[in-house]
Design an enzyme around this catalytic site. Sequence first.
Site, short mmCIF file in Angstrom:
data_model
loop_
_atom_site.label_atom_id
_atom_site.label_comp_id
_atom_site.label_asym_id
_atom_site.label_seq_id
_atom_site.Cartn_x
_atom_site.Cartn_y
_atom_site.Cartn_z
N ASP A 314 -47.90 -29.39 12.75
CA ASP A 314 -47.90 -29.27 14.21
C ASP A 314 -47.84 -30.68 14.76
OD1 ASP A 314 -48.41 -28.27 16.93
OD2 ASP A 314 -48.97 -26.43 15.91
N HIS A 384 -43.30 -28.95 18.51
CA HIS A 384 -44.56 -29.19 17.78
C HIS A 384 -44.38 -30.19 16.64
CE1 HIS A 384 -47.17 -26.20 19.74
NE2 HIS A 384 -46.09 -25.49 19.89
N GLU A 449 -42.52 -22.63 21.75
CA GLU A 449 -42.93 -23.61 22.78
C GLU A 449 -42.10 -24.88 22.83
OE1 GLU A 449 -47.53 -22.57 23.65
OE2 GLU A 449 -47.23 -23.84 21.90
N ASP A 544 -59.07 -17.76 18.52
CA ASP A 544 -59.66 -18.90 19.23
C ASP A 544 -60.01 -18.54 20.67
OD1 ASP A 544 -56.85 -18.70 19.62
OD2 ASP A 544 -56.78 -20.74 20.42
C1 ACM Z 1 -48.14 -20.10 19.62
O1 ACM Z 1 -49.27 -19.72 19.93
N1 ACM Z 1 -47.61 -21.15 20.21
C2 ACM Z 1 -47.36 -19.43 18.60
#
Ligand code: ACM
Length: 639
Positions: A314, A384, A449, A544
């Site tokens: 990430d 990411h 994203e 989370d």
């Molecule tokens: C994600 O939560 N961006 C897959």
Amino acid sequence: MQPVAYRLESAWQPDGSPNGCFTFTLFNLSEAPLSNFRLVYTSLTRVIGKDACKNATFLRRNANFHEFAPPEGLTLQPGERWTFTVGYLHRQARHCTDGAKSAYVTLSDGRHVPVAVSDLLVEGKISEPPPARLPAGRLDLPFALLPWPEVIDALPGEGLPVVLYPAEGTRPEDIRAVSAVLALFHRLFPARHAPFSLMPSGQGRRIVFAENGDLAPEGYGLQFSSGEIRLEYASSAGRQYGLTTLAQLLHGARADPSRFSFPVSGSISDRPRYGWRGCHLDVSRQFYPTAEVMRLIDILAWFKLNIFHWHLTDDEAWRLEIKAYPTLSTLGVLRGPDEPLLPQLGNGAEPVGGFYSQDEVKAIVAHAAGLHVEVVPEVDIPGHSTAALVALPELADGQEAPESYHSVQGYPNNALNPAAPFTYEFLEKVFDEMAELFPSRYIHIGGDEVADGSWLASPMARRLMEEQGLSGTFALQSYFLKKVKQMLMARGRMLVGWNEVAHGGGVGTEGTLLMAWENPKVGIELARAGYDVVMTPGQAYYLDMAQAEAWQEPGASWAGTATPEHTYAYEAEGEFPEELKSRMKGVQACIWSEHFLSRGYFNHLVFPRLPAIAEAAWTPKVKKDWSRFAAIAPLSPTL
Ligand code: ACM
């Protein structure tokens, strides 16, 4: 342990601005004056305005790293404090974990000194403690099974067999399977009495094994009598699940005999609801050593989950050793005040790293395979990718304007460039090594994203878009991901990705599996478009997310609040039209670790919701029962 020299207290309050403000107070608890310093903290509630401060100067921010200077000439004598306020937050704080996760001061000689931080307090609003997460629960049948089986028709016995053992004449492979589940039990519950013995015992009960090709591949059957237990299975996975059921029954009956028993007669006939019963772990934001990853896989096996989705890279770190590019696991993992990757998410004055060597990866994959858990590795591209870009700066278009776009987490220019030839050379080598390490049919390539506007300030990308007649970020993303899919197909692997892989034209539905995370609706839309999907919507399956609205409940809130009851009751298949149901391959828990600064937070947030999702993955809808689950879930092992 050194006494704490400095402590940062923080509070959030609504102040009439859209997202309220923070008040920070730095206490000098040391014996010496503090002057000529800068203060750094990490916080997921980001400051996005330049003139955000009163009584401090906001110097810089990178994602959730924030640096401030005190007023000119400020000296904090021992026992003194300095208070400053910060506004222009990008969102409101909602929970006690939304403040500073870590802090340090940088002295004029360049040394970095730790600063302890406290939970975020709230002012001007009620700070209520959270409610109980589980009711006491209720049982119709006194058996400690989780996930609950498809069919159970059994009577509780008086007393317990001391151990269960393979009958005389049992084949070596069945004995090995008993030994494997016994070893799993010992790892998970080292202080508990063994459920199995390989030797007969006069006070035990024998298990007779029988293959039965008519059963579902992962299914099994159990018949109980006072003299023996018959375990039928079609595959080694089914045999393991049958033995796990026996271990759970005996464990529960021993751990809480007032509630749970072991069957003396009757039967269980069982098989999973879904083929994909997954759990994801983000090891980029926080590092989990090999032993912890293996223990999580043990827990998955205990709950009959069969996919471990390993989120290895990430922005914050690239954790997988790639021999062709050694800097990925040096520059690409080390976060520290003087490193190219700055402290984030709870990092302080000391640099922190951590990656998995290829030998460790092989050991983890073998451990999982021994428990019928498939390891699906993820490298999250093209977005990411800050860590990869820091480790290999030649991946970037040197002509691209800096900070020309930001990810939703606040990272600038964090996507691999689809127009750079080196991007593909890099990925070919990464996939070569991954294909050697991971036997899974699947490789997950992320795809989530990518910020709208990415690459538009890259001259290289502009030229490519013109040549290819592509307009906009997502058309270029689709161009890139189609090439990635070809690379995976050339290695005999299927592409798995997050739901945004379908953006901008997608990658073709054939041989693609997408994970619907943004909300349940996107899963149905993807299925309608022809994609196979796994349902992992943040609103129910992101572990989370905080488990109650209460300020004092830790966790994130962007997808709302996921109470254990909501996570349990959520039916991923719910709104799927009948004709699309076959595209829905299963469900998955996601353990994103931004907030998981300790094992304490991990266990608090992951349990009991992980077993809740395991039951949703295995047990038919009509057999789900929140009260029963609540009674059994407290027996869960934790990390
Ligand atoms: C994600 O939560 N961006 C897959």
